[in-house]
Design a protein around this motif. Structure first.
Motif, PDB file in Angstrom:
ATOM      1  N   PRO A 109     -56.221 -41.828  39.206  1.00 19.30           N
ATOM      2  CA  PRO A 109     -57.673 -40.960  39.937  1.00 19.30           C
ATOM      3  C   PRO A 109     -57.087 -40.693  41.312  1.00 19.30           C
ATOM      4  N   GLY A 110     -57.621 -39.111  41.391  1.00 20.17           N
ATOM      5  CA  GLY A 110     -56.920 -38.977  43.226  1.00 20.17           C
ATOM      6  C   GLY A 110     -55.113 -38.787  43.403  1.00 20.17           C
ATOM      7  N   GLU A 111     -54.594 -38.811  42.819  1.00 20.46           N
ATOM      8  CA  GLU A 111     -53.092 -38.098  42.802  1.00 20.46           C
ATOM      9  C   GLU A 111     -53.120 -36.838  42.692  1.00 20.46           C
ATOM     10  N   GLN A 112     -51.829 -36.379  43.279  1.00 18.61           N
ATOM     11  CA  GLN A 112     -51.958 -35.307  43.183  1.00 18.61           C
ATOM     12  C   GLN A 112     -51.037 -34.914  42.591  1.00 18.61           C
ATOM     13  N   LEU A 113     -50.841 -33.839  42.188  1.00 13.19           N
ATOM     14  CA  LEU A 113     -50.295 -32.897  40.938  1.00 13.19           C
ATOM     15  C   LEU A 113     -49.074 -32.735  41.121  1.00 13.19           C
ATOM     16  N   SER A 114     -48.162 -32.663  41.376  1.00 18.44           N
ATOM     17  CA  SER A 114     -47.228 -31.929  41.677  1.00 18.44           C
ATOM     18  C   SER A 114     -46.569 -30.406  40.769  1.00 18.44           C
ATOM     19  N   GLU A 115     -46.654 -29.785  40.030  1.00 19.35           N
ATOM     20  CA  GLU A 115     -46.623 -28.349  39.152  1.00 19.35           C
ATOM     21  C   GLU A 115     -44.720 -28.893  38.418  1.00 19.35           C
ATOM     22  N   GLU A 116     -43.808 -28.451  39.907  1.00 13.92           N
ATOM     23  CA  GLU A 116     -43.061 -28.947  39.267  1.00 13.92           C
ATOM     24  C   GLU A 116     -42.377 -30.425  38.222  1.00 13.92           C
ATOM     25  N   THR A 117     -43.183 -31.656  38.773  1.00 13.63           N
ATOM     26  CA  THR A 117     -42.945 -32.926  38.666  1.00 13.63           C
ATOM     27  C   THR A 117     -43.769 -32.715  37.498  1.00 13.63           C
ATOM     28  N   LEU A 118     -44.924 -32.326  36.586  1.00  8.91           N
ATOM     29  CA  LEU A 118     -45.356 -32.358  35.725  1.00  8.91           C
ATOM     30  C   LEU A 118     -44.373 -31.462  34.382  1.00  8.91           C
ATOM     31  N   ALA A 119     -44.398 -30.078  35.098  1.00 10.17           N
ATOM     32  CA  ALA A 119     -43.211 -29.315  34.425  1.00 10.17           C
ATOM     33  C   ALA A 119     -41.548 -29.885  33.893  1.00 10.17           C
ATOM     34  N   GLU A 120     -41.191 -30.939  34.407  1.00  5.17           N
ATOM     35  CA  GLU A 120     -40.162 -31.618  34.339  1.00  5.17           C
ATOM     36  C   GLU A 120     -40.497 -32.814  33.171  1.00  5.17           C
ATOM     37  N   LEU A 122     -53.222 -26.482  34.344  1.00  5.92           N
ATOM     38  CA  LEU A 122     -54.049 -27.159  34.894  1.00  5.92           C
ATOM     39  C   LEU A 122     -55.565 -26.648  35.358  1.00  5.92           C
ATOM     40  N   ARG A 123     -56.371 -25.277  34.517  1.00  3.67           N
ATOM     41  CA  ARG A 123     -56.785 -24.714  34.650  1.00  3.67           C
ATOM     42  C   ARG A 123     -57.576 -25.151  33.865  1.00  3.67           C
ATOM     43  N   ARG A 124     -57.743 -25.320  32.801  1.00  2.14           N
ATOM     44  CA  ARG A 124     -57.910 -26.398  31.954  1.00  2.14           C
ATOM     45  C   ARG A 124     -58.698 -27.365  31.559  1.00  2.14           C
ATOM     46  N   LEU A 125     -57.652 -27.982  32.777  1.00  3.10           N
ATOM     47  CA  LEU A 125     -58.152 -29.675  32.339  1.00  3.10           C
ATOM     48  C   LEU A 125     -59.672 -29.436  34.233  1.00  3.10           C
ATOM     49  N   GLU A 126     -58.798 -28.335  35.187  1.00 10.34           N
ATOM     50  CA  GLU A 126     -60.271 -28.055  36.115  1.00 10.34           C
ATOM     51  C   GLU A 126     -61.300 -28.060  35.427  1.00 10.34           C
ATOM     52  N   ALA A 127     -61.371 -27.235  34.244  1.00  8.21           N
ATOM     53  CA  ALA A 127     -62.946 -26.429  33.249  1.00  8.21           C
ATOM     54  C   ALA A 127     -63.552 -27.791  32.559  1.00  8.21           C
ATOM     55  N   GLU A 128     -62.735 -28.968  32.467  1.00  9.33           N
ATOM     56  CA  GLU A 128     -62.933 -30.009  32.061  1.00  9.33           C
ATOM     57  C   GLU A 128     -63.745 -30.772  32.482  1.00  9.33           C
ATOM     58  N   LEU A 129     -63.023 -30.710  34.158  1.00  7.76           N
ATOM     59  CA  LEU A 129     -63.224 -31.449  35.282  1.00  7.76           C
ATOM     60  C   LEU A 129     -62.408 -33.305  35.426  1.00  7.76           C
ATOM     61  N   LEU A 130     -61.155 -32.544  34.820  1.00  4.87           N
ATOM     62  CA  LEU A 130     -60.447 -33.958  34.290  1.00  4.87           C
ATOM     63  C   LEU A 130     -59.201 -33.603  36.203  1.00  4.87           C
ATOM     64  N   VAL A 131     -59.312 -32.803  36.244  1.00  4.28           N
ATOM     65  CA  VAL A 131     -58.918 -32.551  37.839  1.00  4.28           C
ATOM     66  C   VAL A 131     -59.534 -31.252  38.326  1.00  4.28           C
ATOM     67  N   LYS A 137     -59.302 -29.393  42.002  1.00  4.76           N
ATOM     68  CA  LYS A 137     -58.600 -28.777  43.465  1.00  4.76           C
ATOM     69  C   LYS A 137     -59.326 -28.862  44.726  1.00  4.76           C
ATOM     70  N   ASN A 138     -58.527 -28.622  45.798  1.00  5.98           N
ATOM     71  CA  ASN A 138     -58.524 -29.415  47.291  1.00  5.98           C
ATOM     72  C   ASN A 138     -58.946 -27.593  47.427  1.00  5.98           C
ATOM     73  N   GLU A 139     -59.514 -27.651  48.983  1.00  7.93           N
ATOM     74  CA  GLU A 139     -59.129 -26.169  49.478  1.00  7.93           C
ATOM     75  C   GLU A 139     -57.903 -25.418  50.012  1.00  7.93           C
ATOM     76  N   SER A 140     -57.585 -26.097  50.175  1.00  5.55           N
ATOM     77  CA  SER A 140     -55.463 -24.878  49.692  1.00  5.55           C
ATOM     78  C   SER A 140     -55.384 -25.271  48.769  1.00  5.55           C
ATOM     79  N   GLN A 141     -55.994 -25.493  47.875  1.00  3.65           N
ATOM     80  CA  GLN A 141     -55.553 -25.351  45.951  1.00  3.65           C
ATOM     81  C   GLN A 141     -54.106 -26.180  45.660  1.00  3.65           C
ATOM     82  N   ARG A 142     -54.781 -27.200  46.092  1.00  5.45           N
ATOM     83  CA  ARG A 142     -53.562 -28.128  45.520  1.00  5.45           C
ATOM     84  C   ARG A 142     -54.371 -29.203  44.466  1.00  5.45           C
ATOM     85  N   SER A 143     -53.471 -29.273  43.568  1.00  3.62           N
ATOM     86  CA  SER A 143     -54.725 -29.921  42.313  1.00  3.62           C
ATOM     87  C   SER A 143     -54.115 -31.796  42.297  1.00  3.62           C
ATOM     88  N   PHE A 144     -55.149 -32.341  42.257  1.00  2.10           N
ATOM     89  CA  PHE A 144     -55.013 -33.635  42.501  1.00  2.10           C
ATOM     90  C   PHE A 144     -56.304 -34.047  41.042  1.00  2.10           C
TER      91      PHE A 144
END
Length: 222
Positions: free
Chosen positions: A23-34, A47-56, A58-65
């Protein structure tokens, strides 16, 4: 693309639900892709789907956590579960068939075997059979609206985290409450099933809340 997106979604979702991604961990698209073996575009879709499920989130700078739920957030989620799953249990009881009842009994027997495993309970097995039990009740309720509303709540990460704090008494109580539900279903008693399910969900919330507040040493609520 669809298959790659689905693969990324299932992989990342599993990592969130299992606690591999904290919880609270930042999600790197590059790392996740690997880790998923796909390009960044399917990861972005996942990540968009997971955001809709409230599992992810985004902050104001659009970084995913990974979403980190407060006790108040969890209280809201469990309150909604208690109301909606209680109603689902009522509907399921009124529509119960011998086949579904037998299937529920088989799942609960497997759940019992998981919690009695030695040297310690099989938490992953408990969670899987518990999930199957609740999903079958929801299916028996035969309500598309309930299915849509509850799908995200039944498998939220706090359910996994709650089980990590269960002691032997709490595991056994959960199984016994399932037995009580089976008794209500066998009699097609909707109000009884609704009351049992609502209490079942409320107790699970207090296990989580007590653990969150540092009271996990109390065995029957830890």
């Amino acid at each position: 693309m669809a298959k790659a997106s689905d693969l990324a979604y299932e992989t990342i979702r599993a990592m969130v639900l299992s606690g591999e991604l904290s919880p609270g961990e930042q999600l790197s698209e590059e790392t996740l892709a690997e880790r998923c073996g796909v390009s960044r575009t399917p990861v972005r879709d996942a990540l968009r789907r997971l955001e809709a499920e409230l599992l992810v989130r985004k902050n104001e700078s659009q970084r995913s956590f990974v979403a980190d739920w407060s006790v108040d957030d969890v209280a809201d989620a469990f309150e909604l579960r208690a109301m909606m799953e209680g109603h689902a249990a009522k509907r399921a009881a009124e529509r119960m068939t011998p086949q579904v009842l037998d299937d529920l009994r088989r799942i609960n027997t497997k759940l019992c075997a998981a919690i009695q495993k030695r040297p310690g309970p099989d938490i992953a097995g408990f969670l899987e059979h518990n999930k199957q039990f609740h999903e079958l009740i929801l299916k028996a309720a035969d309500s598309r609206r309930l299915t849509t509303l509850l799908s995200a709540l039944i498998e939220q990460p706090v359910v996994w985290r709650t089980a990590q704090h269960y002691g032997a008494e709490a595991f056994n109580r959960s199984h016994n409450e399932h037995d009580d539900l089976l008794s209500a279903f066998a009699r097609k008693d909707g109000p009884w099933a609704e009351a049992i399910m609502a209490g079942h969900i409320r107790r699970a919330f207090h296990v989580y809340a007590d653990a969150h507040r540092g009271l996990a040493s109390i065995e029957d609520a830890a």
